[in-house]
Write a protein that holds these residues in place. Structure first.
Motif, PDB file in Angstrom:
ATOM      1  N   ILE A 294      -5.246   6.276  -1.249  1.00 19.51           N
ATOM      2  CA  ILE A 294      -4.131   4.661  -0.886  1.00 19.51           C
ATOM      3  C   ILE A 294      -4.119   4.490  -2.701  1.00 19.51           C
ATOM      4  CG2 ILE A 294      -4.423   4.328   1.246  1.00 19.51           C
ATOM      5  CD1 ILE A 294      -5.269   1.850   0.375  1.00 19.51           C
ATOM      6  N   GLN A 295      -3.075   3.838  -2.722  1.00 11.07           N
ATOM      7  CA  GLN A 295      -2.982   2.839  -3.951  1.00 11.07           C
ATOM      8  C   GLN A 295      -2.680   1.348  -3.380  1.00 11.07           C
ATOM      9  OE1 GLN A 295      -1.376   4.775  -7.618  1.00 11.07           O
ATOM     10  NE2 GLN A 295       0.313   3.588  -7.322  1.00 11.07           N
ATOM     11  N   TRP A 296      -3.253   0.124  -3.981  1.00  4.43           N
ATOM     12  CA  TRP A 296      -2.602  -1.275  -4.225  1.00  4.43           C
ATOM     13  C   TRP A 296      -1.125  -1.291  -4.997  1.00  4.43           C
ATOM     14  CZ3 TRP A 296      -3.932  -3.545   0.130  1.00  4.43           C
ATOM     15  CH2 TRP A 296      -5.334  -2.788   1.303  1.00  4.43           C
ATOM     16  N   ASP A 297      -0.508  -1.607  -4.806  1.00  2.00           N
ATOM     17  CA  ASP A 297       0.835  -1.796  -5.216  1.00  2.00           C
ATOM     18  C   ASP A 297       0.655  -3.424  -6.154  1.00  2.00           C
ATOM     19  OD1 ASP A 297       2.545   0.410  -5.043  1.00  2.00           O
ATOM     20  OD2 ASP A 297       2.972  -0.383  -3.419  1.00  2.00           O
TER      21      ASP A 297
ATOM     22  N   MET B 129       1.057  -2.682 -17.611  1.00  2.57           N
ATOM     23  CA  MET B 129       0.640  -1.277 -17.709  1.00  2.57           C
ATOM     24  C   MET B 129       0.501   0.244 -16.911  1.00  2.57           C
ATOM     25  SD  MET B 129      -2.120  -2.299 -21.089  1.00  2.57           S
ATOM     26  CE  MET B 129      -3.211  -3.078 -20.241  1.00  2.57           C
ATOM     27  N   ASP B 130       0.388  -0.650 -15.829  1.00  5.04           N
ATOM     28  CA  ASP B 130       0.657   0.834 -14.686  1.00  5.04           C
ATOM     29  C   ASP B 130      -0.353   0.774 -14.387  1.00  5.04           C
ATOM     30  OD1 ASP B 130       2.200   1.647 -12.332  1.00  5.04           O
ATOM     31  OD2 ASP B 130       2.957   3.459 -13.733  1.00  5.04           O
ATOM     32  N   VAL B 131      -1.332   0.402 -14.306  1.00  7.61           N
ATOM     33  CA  VAL B 131      -2.908   0.251 -14.511  1.00  7.61           C
ATOM     34  C   VAL B 131      -2.960  -0.080 -12.716  1.00  7.61           C
ATOM     35  CG1 VAL B 131      -5.640   0.015 -14.554  1.00  7.61           C
ATOM     36  CG2 VAL B 131      -3.999  -0.001 -16.195  1.00  7.61           C
ATOM     37  N   ARG B 132      -3.653   0.411 -11.218  1.00  4.79           N
ATOM     38  CA  ARG B 132      -3.812  -0.454 -10.259  1.00  4.79           C
ATOM     39  C   ARG B 132      -4.847   0.130  -9.868  1.00  4.79           C
ATOM     40  NH1 ARG B 132       1.918   1.899  -9.739  1.00  4.79           N
ATOM     41  NH2 ARG B 132       3.237   0.201 -10.261  1.00  4.79           N
ATOM     42  N   ARG B 133      -5.096  -0.739  -8.547  1.00  4.75           N
ATOM     43  CA  ARG B 133      -6.672  -0.233  -8.126  1.00  4.75           C
ATOM     44  C   ARG B 133      -6.495   0.902  -7.367  1.00  4.75           C
ATOM     45  NH1 ARG B 133      -8.480  -5.361  -5.700  1.00  4.75           N
ATOM     46  NH2 ARG B 133      -9.983  -4.102  -4.604  1.00  4.75           N
ATOM     47  N   ARG B 134      -7.501   2.003  -7.140  1.00  2.31           N
ATOM     48  CA  ARG B 134      -7.268   3.164  -6.084  1.00  2.31           C
ATOM     49  C   ARG B 134      -8.521   3.855  -5.212  1.00  2.31           C
ATOM     50  NH1 ARG B 134      -4.617   7.520  -9.914  1.00  2.31           N
ATOM     51  NH2 ARG B 134      -1.779   6.372  -9.812  1.00  2.31           N
TER      52      ARG B 134
ATOM     53  N   VAL C 225       0.940  -1.181  -0.377  1.00  2.00           N
ATOM     54  CA  VAL C 225      -0.235   0.157   0.056  1.00  2.00           C
ATOM     55  C   VAL C 225       1.038   1.297  -0.262  1.00  2.00           C
ATOM     56  CG1 VAL C 225      -1.766   0.978   1.304  1.00  2.00           C
ATOM     57  CG2 VAL C 225      -1.805  -0.970   1.586  1.00  2.00           C
ATOM     58  N   SER C 226       0.533   2.234  -1.088  1.00  2.00           N
ATOM     59  CA  SER C 226       1.172   2.923  -0.572  1.00  2.00           C
ATOM     60  C   SER C 226      -0.114   4.466  -1.085  1.00  2.00           C
ATOM     61  CB  SER C 226       2.528   3.507  -2.168  1.00  2.00           C
ATOM     62  OG  SER C 226       1.810   3.624  -3.085  1.00  2.00           O
ATOM     63  N   VAL C 227       0.642   5.774  -0.027  1.00  2.00           N
ATOM     64  CA  VAL C 227      -0.117   6.767  -0.136  1.00  2.00           C
ATOM     65  C   VAL C 227      -0.035   7.612  -1.639  1.00  2.00           C
ATOM     66  CG1 VAL C 227      -0.934   8.987   1.036  1.00  2.00           C
ATOM     67  CG2 VAL C 227      -0.297   6.725   2.208  1.00  2.00           C
ATOM     68  N   PHE C 228      -1.216   7.608  -2.070  1.00  2.00           N
ATOM     69  CA  PHE C 228      -1.171   9.263  -4.013  1.00  2.00           C
ATOM     70  C   PHE C 228      -0.910  10.223  -3.598  1.00  2.00           C
ATOM     71  CE2 PHE C 228      -2.695   9.996  -7.537  1.00  2.00           C
ATOM     72  CZ  PHE C 228      -2.047   9.572  -8.810  1.00  2.00           C
ATOM     73  N   ALA C 229      -2.197  10.281  -2.741  1.00  2.00           N
ATOM     74  CA  ALA C 229      -2.470  11.617  -2.579  1.00  2.00           C
ATOM     75  C   ALA C 229      -3.100  11.949  -1.132  1.00  2.00           C
ATOM     76  CB  ALA C 229      -3.639  12.742  -3.911  1.00  2.00           C
ATOM     77  N   GLN C 230      -2.527  13.144  -0.675  1.00  2.00           N
ATOM     78  CA  GLN C 230      -3.054  13.365   0.971  1.00  2.00           C
ATOM     79  C   GLN C 230      -4.346  15.099   0.881  1.00  2.00           C
ATOM     80  OE1 GLN C 230      -0.842  12.611   3.973  1.00  2.00           O
ATOM     81  NE2 GLN C 230      -1.752  13.280   5.618  1.00  2.00           N
TER      82      GLN C 230
END
Length: 53
Positions: free
Chosen positions: A26-29, A48-53, A14-19
């Motif tokens: 959050i973004q699941w890597d 293709m660098d498509v991730r769930r957010r 998990v990484s924080v995409f925006a705050q």
């Protein structure tokens, strides 16, 4: 009313995409919840660098 969720952002997938203020996107890597039927689609999405957010 506020609450705290423990062991959610400390995960290495998990990484924080925006705050903005108290809100976070959050973004699941890596998505570990794929079924065998959708594994190929998940793999190509990850390439293709498509991730769930």
């Amino acid at each position: 009313m506020s609450f705290t969720i423990y062991n959610f952002e400390d995960n290495n997938d998990v990484s924080v995409f925006a705050q903005a203020g108290q809100f976070k996107v959050i973004q699941w890597d890596r998505d570990l919840s794929v079924s065998p039927d959708s594994a190929a689609t998940a793999w190509f999405s990850a390439q293709m660098d498509v991730r769930r957010r």
